[in-house]
Write an enzyme that holds these catalytic residues in place. Structure first.
Site, short mmCIF file in Angstrom:
data_model
loop_
_atom_site.label_atom_id
_atom_site.label_comp_id
_atom_site.label_asym_id
_atom_site.label_seq_id
_atom_site.Cartn_x
_atom_site.Cartn_y
_atom_site.Cartn_z
CG ASP A 151 -1.81 1.20 1.34
OD1 ASP A 151 -2.40 1.57 0.31
OD2 ASP A 151 -1.95 1.79 2.43
CB SER A 152 0.23 4.81 -0.56
OG SER A 152 -0.88 4.95 0.30
CB CYS B 295 -3.14 0.44 -2.33
SG CYS B 295 -3.17 2.17 -2.79
CD GLU C 116 0.18 6.73 5.87
OE1 GLU C 116 1.27 6.71 6.48
OE2 GLU C 116 -0.30 5.70 5.35
CB CYS D 238 -9.35 4.89 0.46
SG CYS D 238 -7.70 5.30 1.07
CG HIS E 52 -4.83 5.14 4.28
ND1 HIS E 52 -4.32 4.62 3.13
CD2 HIS E 52 -3.79 5.62 4.99
CE1 HIS E 52 -3.00 4.77 3.14
NE2 HIS E 52 -2.65 5.38 4.26
#
Ligand code: DGL
Length: 254
Positions: free
Chosen positions: A6-7, A69, A148, A180, A182
């Site tokens: 994932d990012s 992701c 994040e 998403c 996240h």
């Protein structure tokens, strides 16, 4: 060994579920935090990053790949499947289908990144499964930033969640898609704002089940290696705090 990326920390929502289902499988997780967020980048650039990470995971001996992701899936899933033969590749797609099944009002809200909404994958999901509903889309880059930063509760989070959510709820949406990875970590905050009568569709458990169905090698020692670009120590701390995940080894990526 199952390679996942994932990012940043978002894909840990999928990793957590996958490890619960496959306790003996060995995993390698890459968090490309040094180049996050992906969601505001051109798809071609995210595609290049995804190819690099996939190649790195294959070099380390992964026999299954999970693109944990939505943005990277929108940018690269089709091409990775064409380019990498003999390796099952699981990706994310916004869960419009279960949301349309769950809605009573006929209005579905999808939260994802701007890049995810631009990809052909989203268009295809809406044309396949969204025909019978009014599908409202909302890009929420602030939500990625909060997760994040390890922020998933509290007044700052609640107000950021409310800003994105309110117009969608006011438009009558009663089924919300977390498009998403996240956003899985914000499910509690989203529930607090949306109230009990709204379905919140988090695809992480279903994707983990799919990993269990297709993974090439699930019998190892349950080991977990992680690698991160950017600040590795910060990533380790976030993984523990957000997802309760501690790795056996952590390396800088690449
Ligand atoms: N976690 C990613 C997704 O599922 C994207 C977050 C970002 O880097 O913008 O789309």
């Amino acid at each position: 060994m199952i390679g996942m990326f994932d990012s940043g920390v978002g894909g840990l929502s999928v990793l957590r579920e996958a490890r619960a289902i496959l306790p003996e499988a060995d995993f390698v997780y890459v968090a490309d935090r040094g180049r996050a967020p992906y969601g505001s980048r051109p798809l071609a650039e995210v595609q290049r990053f995804s190819r690099e990470i996939a190649a790195w995971l294959l070099e380390r001996g992964c026999t299954t790949l999970v693109v944990a992701c939505n943005t990277a899936s929108a940018a690269a899933l089709d091409d990775l499947r064409l380019e990498i033969a003999g390796v099952p590749i699981v990706g994310m797609e916004p869960a419009v289908k279960p949301a349309v099944a769950a809605t009573g009002s006929g209005v579905v809200g999808v939260f994802a990144t701007a890049a995810t909404f631009q990809g052909r994958l989203f268009e295809s999901v809406v044309s396949r499964f969204g025909r019978d509903a009014d599908v409202i889309t909302r890009a929420c880059p602030e939500w990625v930033g909060l997760v994040e930063a390890g922020l998933v509760a509290g007044p700052e989070v609640e107000s950021a969640v409310r800003v994105c959510l309110q117009p969608v709820l006011e438009a009558g949406a009663d089924a919300l898609v977390l498009g998403c990875t996240h956003f899985s970590f914000l499910a509690g905050a989203i529930r607090a704002v949306a109230g009990p009568g709204v379905a919140i569709i988090d695809p992480a458990p279903a994707v983990a089940m799919q990993v269990g169905r297709v993974a090439a090698d699930t019998s190892g020692s349950g080991a977990l290696a992680m690698a991160a670009s950017g600040d590795v120590d910060l990533f380790v701390d976030l993984a523990r705090r957000l997802a309760g995940i501690t790795a056996d080894r952590v390396d800088p990526f690449p």
